[in-house]
Design a protein around this motif. Structure first.
Motif, PDB file in Angstrom:
ATOM      1  N   LEU A  59       0.828  -1.211   0.000  1.00 27.64           N
ATOM      2  CA  LEU A  59       0.000   0.000   0.000  1.00 27.64           C
ATOM      3  C   LEU A  59       0.859   1.256   0.000  1.00 27.64           C
ATOM      4  CD1 LEU A  59      -2.963  -0.964   2.342  1.00 27.64           C
ATOM      5  CD2 LEU A  59      -2.881  -0.940  -0.147  1.00 27.64           C
ATOM      6  N   HIS A  60       2.168   1.097   0.028  1.00 27.99           N
ATOM      7  CA  HIS A  60       3.062   2.240  -0.090  1.00 27.99           C
ATOM      8  C   HIS A  60       3.278   2.627  -1.550  1.00 27.99           C
ATOM      9  CE1 HIS A  60       4.026   2.581   4.118  1.00 27.99           C
ATOM     10  NE2 HIS A  60       4.214   1.273   4.169  1.00 27.99           N
ATOM     11  N   LEU A  61       2.756   1.811  -2.435  1.00 27.20           N
ATOM     12  CA  LEU A  61       2.840   2.133  -3.856  1.00 27.20           C
ATOM     13  C   LEU A  61       2.021   3.385  -4.137  1.00 27.20           C
ATOM     14  CD1 LEU A  61       2.191  -1.445  -5.267  1.00 27.20           C
ATOM     15  CD2 LEU A  61       4.383  -0.271  -5.212  1.00 27.20           C
ATOM     16  N   ASP A  62       2.509   4.212  -5.041  1.00 24.82           N
ATOM     17  CA  ASP A  62       1.753   5.408  -5.389  1.00 24.82           C
ATOM     18  C   ASP A  62       0.440   5.058  -6.075  1.00 24.82           C
ATOM     19  OD1 ASP A  62       3.635   7.143  -4.336  1.00 24.82           O
ATOM     20  OD2 ASP A  62       4.773   7.228  -6.212  1.00 24.82           O
ATOM     21  N   TRP A  72      -1.481   2.205  -5.658  1.00 22.35           N
ATOM     22  CA  TRP A  72      -2.002   1.004  -5.022  1.00 22.35           C
ATOM     23  C   TRP A  72      -3.411   0.682  -5.479  1.00 22.35           C
ATOM     24  CZ3 TRP A  72      -6.415   1.237  -2.235  1.00 22.35           C
ATOM     25  CH2 TRP A  72      -6.815   2.500  -1.783  1.00 22.35           C
ATOM     26  N   TRP A  73      -4.128   1.679  -5.931  1.00 20.49           N
ATOM     27  CA  TRP A  73      -5.495   1.466  -6.400  1.00 20.49           C
ATOM     28  C   TRP A  73      -5.529   0.549  -7.623  1.00 20.49           C
ATOM     29  CZ3 TRP A  73      -5.477   2.988 -11.354  1.00 20.49           C
ATOM     30  CH2 TRP A  73      -4.538   3.943 -11.723  1.00 20.49           C
ATOM     31  N   ALA A  74      -4.408   0.410  -8.329  1.00 22.65           N
ATOM     32  CA  ALA A  74      -4.355  -0.478  -9.496  1.00 22.65           C
ATOM     33  C   ALA A  74      -4.502  -1.948  -9.093  1.00 22.65           C
ATOM     34  CB  ALA A  74      -3.069  -0.258 -10.274  1.00 22.65           C
ATOM     35  N   LEU A  75      -4.355  -2.240  -7.800  1.00 22.62           N
ATOM     36  CA  LEU A  75      -4.612  -3.598  -7.332  1.00 22.62           C
ATOM     37  C   LEU A  75      -6.060  -3.993  -7.580  1.00 22.62           C
ATOM     38  CD1 LEU A  75      -2.605  -3.522  -3.987  1.00 22.62           C
ATOM     39  CD2 LEU A  75      -1.996  -4.731  -6.084  1.00 22.62           C
ATOM     40  N   PHE A  76      -6.969  -3.008  -7.576  1.00 17.88           N
ATOM     41  CA  PHE A  76      -8.371  -3.297  -7.882  1.00 17.88           C
ATOM     42  C   PHE A  76      -8.520  -3.766  -9.327  1.00 17.88           C
ATOM     43  CE2 PHE A  76      -8.992  -0.257  -4.328  1.00 17.88           C
ATOM     44  CZ  PHE A  76      -9.642  -1.132  -3.473  1.00 17.88           C
ATOM     45  N   ILE A  77      -7.717  -3.239 -10.224  1.00 17.28           N
ATOM     46  CA  ILE A  77      -7.728  -3.704 -11.618  1.00 17.28           C
ATOM     47  C   ILE A  77      -7.251  -5.152 -11.656  1.00 17.28           C
ATOM     48  CG2 ILE A  77      -6.732  -3.384 -13.916  1.00 17.28           C
ATOM     49  CD1 ILE A  77      -6.477  -0.386 -13.245  1.00 17.28           C
ATOM     50  N   ILE A  79      -4.018  -8.235 -16.324  1.00 20.32           N
ATOM     51  CA  ILE A  79      -2.813  -8.203 -15.492  1.00 20.32           C
ATOM     52  C   ILE A  79      -1.806  -7.202 -16.039  1.00 20.32           C
ATOM     53  CG2 ILE A  79      -0.806  -9.565 -14.770  1.00 20.32           C
ATOM     54  CD1 ILE A  79      -2.782 -11.986 -14.603  1.00 20.32           C
ATOM     55  N   PHE A  80      -1.653  -7.163 -17.349  1.00 22.80           N
ATOM     56  CA  PHE A  80      -0.695  -6.234 -17.944  1.00 22.80           C
ATOM     57  C   PHE A  80      -1.114  -4.781 -17.712  1.00 22.80           C
ATOM     58  CE2 PHE A  80       1.272  -3.952 -21.564  1.00 22.80           C
ATOM     59  CZ  PHE A  80       2.586  -4.118 -21.157  1.00 22.80           C
ATOM     60  N   ILE A 132       1.141  -2.015 -15.662  1.00 19.14           N
ATOM     61  CA  ILE A 132       1.535  -0.705 -16.199  1.00 19.14           C
ATOM     62  C   ILE A 132       1.413   0.360 -15.114  1.00 19.14           C
ATOM     63  CG2 ILE A 132       0.787   1.152 -17.751  1.00 19.14           C
ATOM     64  CD1 ILE A 132       0.342  -0.955 -19.890  1.00 19.14           C
ATOM     65  N   PHE A 133       0.313   0.307 -14.362  1.00 19.25           N
ATOM     66  CA  PHE A 133       0.095   1.300 -13.307  1.00 19.25           C
ATOM     67  C   PHE A 133       0.903   0.995 -12.049  1.00 19.25           C
ATOM     68  CE2 PHE A 133      -3.912   1.794 -15.734  1.00 19.25           C
ATOM     69  CZ  PHE A 133      -3.745   3.123 -16.079  1.00 19.25           C
ATOM     70  N   LEU A 134       0.965  -0.287 -11.664  1.00 15.49           N
ATOM     71  CA  LEU A 134       1.614  -0.644 -10.407  1.00 15.49           C
ATOM     72  C   LEU A 134       3.112  -0.382 -10.410  1.00 15.49           C
ATOM     73  CD1 LEU A 134      -0.221  -3.940  -9.441  1.00 15.49           C
ATOM     74  CD2 LEU A 134      -0.242  -1.794  -8.176  1.00 15.49           C
ATOM     75  N   ILE A 135       3.780  -0.726 -11.480  1.00 12.38           N
ATOM     76  CA  ILE A 135       5.239  -0.568 -11.493  1.00 12.38           C
ATOM     77  C   ILE A 135       5.683   0.528 -12.455  1.00 12.38           C
ATOM     78  CG2 ILE A 135       5.730  -2.879 -10.653  1.00 12.38           C
ATOM     79  CD1 ILE A 135       6.254  -3.808 -13.439  1.00 12.38           C
TER      80      ILE A 135
END
Length: 123
Positions: free
Chosen positions: A47-50, A52-57, A92-93, A97-100
């Motif tokens: 959740l320290h990722l900028d 983190w909301w992309a986890l919902f995707i 997943i791709f 793209i958003f997560l990393i």
């Protein structure tokens, strides 16, 4: 006698529906638990990722992965399983793209590749 067959078919449909939706329900429950724990002071590294909301995707990939598993159990490795895996790969791709923070302008050809795979595995 027809009534018994109809009742058996109805029961069979209900059990298939329940068994197909439990992974998505479990994923939503886990998201809720993580968010509640965060509000209660538990620190999660992801959740320290900028973004983190992309986890919902990423959660949206559970459905196609479940379909791939069901298709594999039903008929082994085939077009239905491969198509579900390609669908999951799209989702997943996009999440990655958003997560990393991948550059879309560098990685957009992956969508072309996945589109071709999707056309090849489509029934």
């Amino acid at each position: 006698m027809n009534t018994e067959k109809i009742e058996q078919q109805d029961t069979s449909r209900k059990s298939k529906t329940r068994s197909a939706t439990w992974p998505l329900g479990l994923a939503i429950i886990l998201i809720g638990v993580v968010l509640l724990a965060r509000n209660l002071g538990v620190d999660f590294f992801f959740l320290h990722l900028d973004n983190w909301w992309a986890l919902f995707i990423l959660v949206a990939s559970v459905g196609p992965l479940q379909q791939a598993y069901v298709a594999y159990r039903r008929e082994g490795f085939g077009a239905a399983m491969a198509n579900s895996l390609v669908s999951a790969a799209f989702i997943i791709f996009i999440a990655l793209i958003f997560l990393i923070d991948l550059s879309f302008f560098t990685w957009w050809p992956v969508f072309v590749i996945l589109g071709g795979l999707s056309m090849m595995t489509n029934r």
